[in-house]
Motif scaffolding. Sequence first.
Motif, PDB file in Angstrom:
ATOM      1  N   VAL A  99     -36.811  27.503 -38.186  1.00 36.98           N
ATOM      2  CA  VAL A  99     -36.800  28.977 -38.261  1.00 36.98           C
ATOM      3  C   VAL A  99     -36.727  29.465 -39.705  1.00 36.98           C
ATOM      4  CG1 VAL A  99     -35.692  29.252 -36.002  1.00 36.98           C
ATOM      5  CG2 VAL A  99     -34.267  29.165 -38.058  1.00 36.98           C
ATOM      6  N   TYR A 100     -36.218  28.619 -40.607  1.00 36.61           N
ATOM      7  CA  TYR A 100     -36.045  29.046 -41.997  1.00 36.61           C
ATOM      8  C   TYR A 100     -37.334  28.935 -42.808  1.00 36.61           C
ATOM      9  CZ  TYR A 100     -30.998  28.541 -41.033  1.00 36.61           C
ATOM     10  OH  TYR A 100     -29.729  28.645 -40.520  1.00 36.61           O
ATOM     11  N   GLY A 101     -38.368  28.325 -42.228  1.00 43.39           N
ATOM     12  CA  GLY A 101     -39.637  28.220 -42.930  1.00 43.39           C
ATOM     13  C   GLY A 101     -39.774  26.912 -43.664  1.00 43.39           C
ATOM     14  N   SER A 102     -40.423  26.948 -44.816  1.00 39.63           N
ATOM     15  CA  SER A 102     -40.741  25.710 -45.529  1.00 39.63           C
ATOM     16  C   SER A 102     -40.169  25.765 -46.938  1.00 39.63           C
ATOM     17  CB  SER A 102     -42.269  25.564 -45.585  1.00 39.63           C
ATOM     18  OG  SER A 102     -42.619  24.391 -46.253  1.00 39.63           O
ATOM     19  N   ASP A 112     -37.983  32.652 -41.828  1.00 38.68           N
ATOM     20  CA  ASP A 112     -39.385  32.739 -42.249  1.00 38.68           C
ATOM     21  C   ASP A 112     -40.219  31.757 -41.419  1.00 38.68           C
ATOM     22  OD1 ASP A 112     -41.715  33.218 -43.694  1.00 38.68           O
ATOM     23  OD2 ASP A 112     -41.168  31.827 -45.304  1.00 38.68           O
ATOM     24  N   PRO A 113     -40.196  31.921 -40.082  1.00 37.44           N
ATOM     25  CA  PRO A 113     -40.876  30.922 -39.245  1.00 37.44           C
ATOM     26  C   PRO A 113     -42.382  30.998 -39.441  1.00 37.44           C
ATOM     27  CG  PRO A 113     -40.226  32.815 -37.930  1.00 37.44           C
ATOM     28  CD  PRO A 113     -39.655  33.037 -39.303  1.00 37.44           C
ATOM     29  N   ARG A 114     -43.050  29.843 -39.354  1.00 36.37           N
ATOM     30  CA  ARG A 114     -44.463  29.816 -39.720  1.00 36.37           C
ATOM     31  C   ARG A 114     -45.351  29.152 -38.686  1.00 36.37           C
ATOM     32  NH1 ARG A 114     -44.628  29.388 -45.668  1.00 36.37           N
ATOM     33  NH2 ARG A 114     -45.816  27.505 -45.354  1.00 36.37           N
ATOM     34  N   GLY A 134     -52.662  15.186 -43.087  1.00 32.04           N
ATOM     35  CA  GLY A 134     -52.801  15.492 -44.513  1.00 32.04           C
ATOM     36  C   GLY A 134     -52.612  14.239 -45.342  1.00 32.04           C
ATOM     37  N   LYS A 135     -51.744  14.374 -46.370  1.00 34.52           N
ATOM     38  CA  LYS A 135     -51.524  13.213 -47.266  1.00 34.52           C
ATOM     39  C   LYS A 135     -50.229  12.486 -46.919  1.00 34.52           C
ATOM     40  CE  LYS A 135     -54.005  14.846 -51.375  1.00 34.52           C
ATOM     41  NZ  LYS A 135     -54.420  16.241 -51.192  1.00 34.52           N
ATOM     42  N   GLY A 136     -49.564  12.918 -45.855  1.00 33.25           N
ATOM     43  CA  GLY A 136     -48.287  12.282 -45.501  1.00 33.25           C
ATOM     44  C   GLY A 136     -47.179  12.675 -46.464  1.00 33.25           C
ATOM     45  N   ALA A 137     -47.374  13.798 -47.182  1.00 35.79           N
ATOM     46  CA  ALA A 137     -46.422  14.178 -48.235  1.00 35.79           C
ATOM     47  C   ALA A 137     -45.310  15.100 -47.729  1.00 35.79           C
ATOM     48  CB  ALA A 137     -47.168  14.860 -49.370  1.00 35.79           C
ATOM     49  N   ASN A 138     -45.384  15.497 -46.472  1.00 40.57           N
ATOM     50  CA  ASN A 138     -44.369  16.428 -45.935  1.00 40.57           C
ATOM     51  C   ASN A 138     -43.037  15.698 -45.777  1.00 40.57           C
ATOM     52  OD1 ASN A 138     -47.190  16.881 -44.934  1.00 40.57           O
ATOM     53  ND2 ASN A 138     -46.307  18.904 -44.636  1.00 40.57           N
ATOM     54  N   ILE A 139     -41.973  16.479 -45.918  1.00 39.47           N
ATOM     55  CA  ILE A 139     -40.629  15.881 -45.928  1.00 39.47           C
ATOM     56  C   ILE A 139     -39.795  16.456 -44.784  1.00 39.47           C
ATOM     57  CG2 ILE A 139     -38.470  15.737 -47.260  1.00 39.47           C
ATOM     58  CD1 ILE A 139     -40.273  15.753 -49.787  1.00 39.47           C
ATOM     59  N   ALA A 193     -52.353  22.615 -38.859  1.00 41.19           N
ATOM     60  CA  ALA A 193     -52.511  23.981 -39.364  1.00 41.19           C
ATOM     61  C   ALA A 193     -51.143  24.549 -39.733  1.00 41.19           C
ATOM     62  CB  ALA A 193     -53.163  24.855 -38.290  1.00 41.19           C
ATOM     63  N   GLY A 194     -51.034  25.124 -40.922  1.00 44.55           N
ATOM     64  CA  GLY A 194     -49.781  25.761 -41.354  1.00 44.55           C
ATOM     65  C   GLY A 194     -48.633  24.777 -41.534  1.00 44.55           C
ATOM     66  N   HIS A 195     -48.941  23.522 -41.804  1.00 46.68           N
ATOM     67  CA  HIS A 195     -47.937  22.447 -41.853  1.00 46.68           C
ATOM     68  C   HIS A 195     -46.834  22.730 -42.886  1.00 46.68           C
ATOM     69  CE1 HIS A 195     -47.589  17.749 -41.710  1.00 46.68           C
ATOM     70  NE2 HIS A 195     -46.451  18.362 -41.424  1.00 46.68           N
ATOM     71  N   ASP A 196     -45.599  22.908 -42.426  1.00 46.68           N
ATOM     72  CA  ASP A 196     -44.482  23.156 -43.348  1.00 46.68           C
ATOM     73  C   ASP A 196     -44.261  21.933 -44.236  1.00 46.68           C
ATOM     74  OD1 ASP A 196     -44.000  25.667 -42.311  1.00 46.68           O
ATOM     75  OD2 ASP A 196     -42.440  24.997 -40.914  1.00 46.68           O
ATOM     76  N   LEU A 197     -44.075  22.202 -45.538  1.00 45.20           N
ATOM     77  CA  LEU A 197     -43.972  21.079 -46.481  1.00 45.20           C
ATOM     78  C   LEU A 197     -42.648  20.329 -46.357  1.00 45.20           C
ATOM     79  CD1 LEU A 197     -45.112  19.459 -48.870  1.00 45.20           C
ATOM     80  CD2 LEU A 197     -43.931  21.066 -50.395  1.00 45.20           C
ATOM     81  N   ARG A 198     -41.549  21.065 -46.412  1.00 42.70           N
ATOM     82  CA  ARG A 198     -40.264  20.350 -46.496  1.00 42.70           C
ATOM     83  C   ARG A 198     -39.173  21.109 -45.761  1.00 42.70           C
ATOM     84  NH1 ARG A 198     -36.360  20.963 -50.932  1.00 42.70           N
ATOM     85  NH2 ARG A 198     -34.674  19.524 -50.427  1.00 42.70           N
ATOM     86  N   TYR A 199     -38.369  20.366 -45.001  1.00 39.97           N
ATOM     87  CA  TYR A 199     -37.144  20.908 -44.405  1.00 39.97           C
ATOM     88  C   TYR A 199     -35.965  20.099 -44.942  1.00 39.97           C
ATOM     89  CZ  TYR A 199     -40.365  22.345 -40.565  1.00 39.97           C
ATOM     90  OH  TYR A 199     -41.388  22.853 -39.808  1.00 39.97           O
TER      91      TYR A 199
END
Length: 350
Positions: A134-137, A151-153, A214-219, A288-294
């Motif tokens: 819910v806090y976004g990325s 800031d949900p996306r 993607g590049k597998g860079a999301n955390i 689509a809209g993949h959040d980068l990091r939580y």
Amino acid sequence: MKNILITGGAGFIGSHVVRLFVKKYPEYHCVNLDKLTYAGNLANLSDIENYPNYTFIKGDITDGPFVQNLFSEWDFDGVIHLAAESHVDRSISNPMEFIMTNIVGTVNLLNASLATWKSNCDGKRFYHISTDEVYGSLGEEGKFLETTPYDPRSPYSASKASSDHLVRAYSHTFSLPVIISNCSNNYGPYQFPEKLIPLFIHNIRNRKPLPVYGKGANIRDWLYVEDHAKAIDLLFHNGKLGETYNIGGNNEWKNIDLIHKLCDIMDQRLNRQKGESAQLITYVKDRAGHDLRYAIDATKIHNELGWEPTVKFTEGFEATVDWYLSNEEWLNAVTSGEYQKYYEQQYVKR
Ligand code: NAD
Ligand code: TYD
């Protein structure tokens, strides 16, 4: 004897919460209300299904009159609300299911609690289980606090944010006794194999491609599911009414690093050559809209209630892999039928 309603108890986290409550609190009667969607599986609770303080009821929280009747029948003292549509990718292909279950379903439960408790809320509580999404990325720095603006996306996180707001609105407007917690990514036994870790265990075992977005860079910040269940137990009993608590693993992993760690463990467990499983890694079109990091700052629950994760990641992760490998029957059963159709839609067209 108190009657406690646990919604979504046949799902991943819900089944751990039901097991903990049924075993730890013989003085509670736990009613598990679950629609048994593709993600709900009563086999997750076969070890406790005959306990005298446990009842399963199949039902849909989007059905307001049904929910109200259930409350009239059981006169619940507490609600722990986990039922939800929970997978981001499914929310992208079918947002309406998420609006119905996550928003309308939550309001039905709030209305029924209010109607049941309005003359006397003493000792009652409505505990809503939510997500850090819910806090976004986040960028590279910082962590989510309870005060971080929403800031949900994705349709999933937007529907959970909406339900959080409604729970808070019922607290402010109607003085409903509520608690909310927002947790980071869970891992452990009984997770449906559409989510990263069980999906990749299943695919490695069957030598199928590992679709890395993607590049597998999301955390993501990973927490062992039983530690989440323990936090839920603590908050249900000792959390301050009207408050929100963040729960997290303090354990951030970039997806591709986590996947390599998984591949290494799988090589060992399956007696494959080192590096063999990693050859299955296949980079596919990004979500689509993949959040980068939580990442969660869980200082509040630690300072107020002394909670912290007890399971070290390497131990929990290896135990999780071993659980899926020794529960092949469970994995095969849930990867057939409906799930296969979804899998085709999600990945084969990519
Ligand atoms: P899950 O998808 O494994 O289980 C959801 C359960 O809800 C299933 O048993 C399903 O049958 C049931 N359900 C769905 N729609 C229903 C309806 N209309 N009526 C009644 N039951 C219904 O989900 P999960 O991963 O166990 O997540 C549980 C809760 O925790 C959710 O609210 C989710 O948003 C939240 N959460 C999950 C995570 C995570 O990493 N999995 C992290 C933070 C918060
Ligand atoms: P997921 O388990 O779906 O949880 P969430 O999206 O709620 O965090 O995904 C975890 C991460 O793994 C997320 O960044 C998306 C990524 N991912 C893949 O790269 N491939 C996949 O097939 C899946 C399901 C997820």
